[in-house]
Every structure is written in structure tokens, then in C-alpha cells.
Design a protein around this motif. Structure first.
Motif, short mmCIF file in Angstrom:
data_model
loop_
_atom_site.label_atom_id
_atom_site.label_comp_id
_atom_site.label_asym_id
_atom_site.label_seq_id
_atom_site.Cartn_x
_atom_site.Cartn_y
_atom_site.Cartn_z
N MET A 172 -18.02 30.87 -0.54
CA MET A 172 -17.64 30.68 0.86
C MET A 172 -18.84 30.72 1.79
SD MET A 172 -14.25 33.13 0.83
CE MET A 172 -13.71 32.81 2.50
N GLY A 173 -20.03 30.95 1.22
CA GLY A 173 -21.24 31.00 2.04
C GLY A 173 -21.66 32.40 2.43
N GLY A 174 -21.02 33.42 1.85
CA GLY A 174 -21.35 34.81 2.18
C GLY A 174 -22.39 35.40 1.25
N ASN A 175 -22.84 36.61 1.59
CA ASN A 175 -23.81 37.30 0.73
C ASN A 175 -23.53 38.80 0.61
OD1 ASN A 175 -24.68 38.16 3.29
ND2 ASN A 175 -26.39 36.71 3.33
N ALA A 176 -22.36 39.23 1.09
CA ALA A 176 -21.98 40.65 0.96
C ALA A 176 -20.49 40.80 1.24
CB ALA A 176 -22.78 41.52 1.92
N LEU A 177 -19.92 41.93 0.77
CA LEU A 177 -18.51 42.25 1.01
C LEU A 177 -18.42 43.63 1.64
CD1 LEU A 177 -17.67 40.85 -2.37
CD2 LEU A 177 -16.02 40.44 -0.58
N ILE A 178 -17.57 43.75 2.65
CA ILE A 178 -17.38 45.05 3.31
C ILE A 178 -15.90 45.40 3.34
CG2 ILE A 178 -19.45 44.83 4.73
CD1 ILE A 178 -17.61 44.00 7.07
N SER A 179 -15.62 46.66 3.69
CA SER A 179 -14.23 47.16 3.82
C SER A 179 -13.41 46.84 2.58
CB SER A 179 -13.57 46.57 5.07
OG SER A 179 -14.32 46.88 6.22
N THR A 180 -14.01 47.03 1.42
CA THR A 180 -13.34 46.70 0.17
C THR A 180 -12.39 47.81 -0.25
OG1 THR A 180 -15.35 45.53 -0.49
CG2 THR A 180 -13.73 45.94 -2.21
N ASP A 181 -11.20 47.40 -0.70
CA ASP A 181 -10.17 48.34 -1.13
C ASP A 181 -9.75 48.00 -2.55
OD1 ASP A 181 -8.03 50.41 -0.53
OD2 ASP A 181 -6.79 48.67 -1.04
N ARG B 97 -26.61 33.67 -16.93
CA ARG B 97 -27.52 34.30 -15.97
C ARG B 97 -26.73 34.84 -14.78
NH1 ARG B 97 -31.59 37.52 -15.00
NH2 ARG B 97 -32.73 37.02 -13.09
N LEU B 98 -25.74 34.09 -14.31
CA LEU B 98 -24.94 34.53 -13.18
C LEU B 98 -24.20 35.82 -13.51
CD1 LEU B 98 -24.22 33.70 -10.30
CD2 LEU B 98 -22.32 32.36 -11.22
N LYS B 99 -23.68 35.92 -14.73
CA LYS B 99 -23.00 37.15 -15.15
C LYS B 99 -23.94 38.35 -15.12
CE LYS B 99 -19.65 34.86 -18.20
NZ LYS B 99 -19.28 34.62 -19.62
N GLN B 100 -25.20 38.12 -15.44
CA GLN B 100 -26.19 39.21 -15.50
C GLN B 100 -26.54 39.76 -14.13
OE1 GLN B 100 -29.53 37.50 -17.54
NE2 GLN B 100 -28.60 37.62 -19.57
N ILE B 101 -26.53 38.90 -13.11
CA ILE B 101 -27.06 39.33 -11.81
C ILE B 101 -26.03 39.33 -10.67
CG2 ILE B 101 -29.38 38.54 -12.43
CD1 ILE B 101 -28.93 36.09 -10.67
N ILE B 102 -24.77 38.93 -10.94
CA ILE B 102 -23.79 38.83 -9.87
C ILE B 102 -23.56 40.17 -9.17
CG2 ILE B 102 -21.78 39.23 -11.37
CD1 ILE B 102 -21.99 36.75 -8.40
N HIS B 103 -23.80 41.29 -9.89
CA HIS B 103 -23.54 42.61 -9.30
C HIS B 103 -24.52 42.95 -8.17
CE1 HIS B 103 -26.52 43.39 -12.51
NE2 HIS B 103 -26.95 44.36 -11.72
N PHE B 104 -25.54 42.12 -7.95
CA PHE B 104 -26.48 42.40 -6.86
C PHE B 104 -25.93 41.98 -5.49
CE2 PHE B 104 -29.47 42.71 -10.39
CZ PHE B 104 -30.21 43.82 -10.02
N GLN C 71 -32.67 40.94 -2.35
CA GLN C 71 -32.97 39.67 -1.69
C GLN C 71 -33.23 38.58 -2.71
OE1 GLN C 71 -36.12 39.86 1.32
NE2 GLN C 71 -35.59 41.99 1.70
N GLN C 72 -34.08 38.86 -3.69
CA GLN C 72 -34.45 37.87 -4.70
C GLN C 72 -33.24 37.44 -5.52
OE1 GLN C 72 -37.48 39.91 -6.92
NE2 GLN C 72 -39.04 39.68 -5.33
N TYR C 73 -32.44 38.42 -5.93
CA TYR C 73 -31.29 38.08 -6.78
C TYR C 73 -30.19 37.37 -6.00
CZ TYR C 73 -33.15 40.65 -10.77
OH TYR C 73 -33.92 41.06 -11.83
#
Length: 212
Positions: free
Chosen positions: A146-155, A68-75, A191-193
Motif C-alpha cells: 500500500m506504500g507504507g513502511n510501518a504499522l501502528i496501533s496493532t491489536d 529474501r523477503l521472508k528473511q527480512i520482512i520483520h524489519f 532503513q537499509q532493510y
């Protein structure tokens, strides 16, 4: 307010020889949620049997949880730009991910031009795409742990290692893990995912911490 004793078991938290510490708030909430308890905190001693009890229940579901995690991790959002201006967030840390895979460019070049610019190049592109997606998934999982919910400044960077038929493609990605304070900044579906991803990750961590 600093506590002198663990609210759950009463063990002393202070003293020169004390090795008793309170566990993170997220783990306290995790225990309370899955065992219907209501302690304000747990220490690194009394939390172990609680986490093990939860983990034993989850272990039977491990494959389902991972799939299930593999299916929705891209959110989990991964942005190459800084965070949008309306996001209020806490920057957690920079994280990196790497993956290598065989490309076989030399083998492909030995074919005809038609083969190379047709099926052969498509095969290589798929390898690059798969390696890129693996890195993204790795970054997302690290971020959530790590407790996060998004990634920014990705290279993202690509490079070849080796030569001839043994050459390998290396994909390297880095970004800043952040915790957006108001999850309503994401669209409703995300939000849900995201909430589900956090819960699934907590379950897998509980299983991993269980003594073998």
C-alpha cells in the motif's frame, strides 16, 4: 499540473470515451529505475510492455526474491502503541490479517499431566507463535504494497473454533499502515532493510501483473 497526454506514448488522457489513465508515481519510478528511462509518467497502456519486460527478468529470480523477503520482512516496524511523537507520517489505512491452525487440545488433554505441562504445551505454544508470526508477516506485506513502511496501533486476538479434537486456533491481527515521511526516523539497519523490502515487493508485484 494536469496532463492532457501521456508523456511516454502521447495518448490522450482526456475525453468522454477515454480509458487512458496515468499509473501511480511509484510504478513510474519503478520503470525508470529498472529500464534506465526518464519519463515523468506512463499511462495504463504504454506501461504494460515496460512492466512485462522487467517482470520477465525478475521471474527467473522469483524464488530467491521470495526467500529474501521472508528473511527480512520483520524489519518493518509493528507497534502496538501509536506512532512516536517525533514521527511525521501519513496514515494510509487499517489492515487486517487472520490465520487458523489445528491445536489438538483434546488430544493433548488425554495424555498425562506431565506430558501436557511439558512437551504438549510447548507444542501448542509453538503453533500459537507460528500463527502470530504469519499474521505479522501478512500485515507487513500488505503495508508495503500500500506504500507504507510501518504499522501502528496493532491489536492481536486469539480464539478457538470448533470443539474436541477438531478445534482450531484463530489468530486475528489489525493495525494502521502508515508511511513515515523521513525514513531516518528508523535506525540505520532498519532503513537499509526497509528500502530493500520495498524493492523486492515491487519486483514480485511486477511478476504478478505479467500476463500468464
Amino acid at each position: 499540473m494536469k496532463l492532457d497526454k501521456c508523456p511516454s506514448c502521447g495518448k490522450a488522457l482526456t475525453g468522454f470515451f477515454s480509458t487512458v489513465n496515468l499509473i501511480p508515481t511509484t510504478k513510474t519510478e519503478f520503470i525508470n529505475k529498472h529500464l534506465n528511462l526518464n519519463y515523468d509518467a506512463y499511462c495504463n497502456v504504454c506501461s504494460i510492455p515496460y512492466i512485462n519486460k522487467i517482470a520477465k527478468e525478475f521471474e527467473q529470480q522469483k524464488n530467491d526474491i521470495e526467500n529474501r523477503l521472508k528473511q527480512i520482512i520483520h524489519f518493518i516496524p509493528v507497534l502496538s502503541s501509536p506512532a512516536p511523537n517525533d514521527w511525521k507520517y501519513e496514515a494510509i489505512d487499517m489492515i487486517t490479517a487472520q490465520t487458523t491452525s489445528g491445536t489438538g487440545f483434546a488430544t493433548e488433554l488425554s495424555r498425562s499431566f506431565n506430558d501436557f505441562f511439558g512437551g504438549a504445551s510447548n507444542t501448542t505454544n509453538k503453533k500459537i507463535l507460528n500463527a502470530t508470526n504469519l499474521c505479522k508477516s501478512d500485515l507487513r506485506i500488505q503495508c508495503v504494497k500500500m506504500g507504507g513502511n510501518a504499522l501502528i496501533s496493532t491489536d492481536i486476538d486469539y480464539s478457538e473454533i470448533g470443539s474436541g479434537s477438531t478445534n482450531m486456533l484463530m489468530v486475528c491481527m489489525s493495525g494502521t499502515a502508515i508511511k513515515v515521511s523521513d525514513i531516518k526516523m528508523f535506525n540505520e539497519k532498519n532503513q537499509q532493510y526497509i528500502l530493500e523490502i520495498i524493492e523486492l515487493t515491487e519486483k514480485l508485484e511486477a511478476i504478478a501483473e505479467m500476463p500468464k
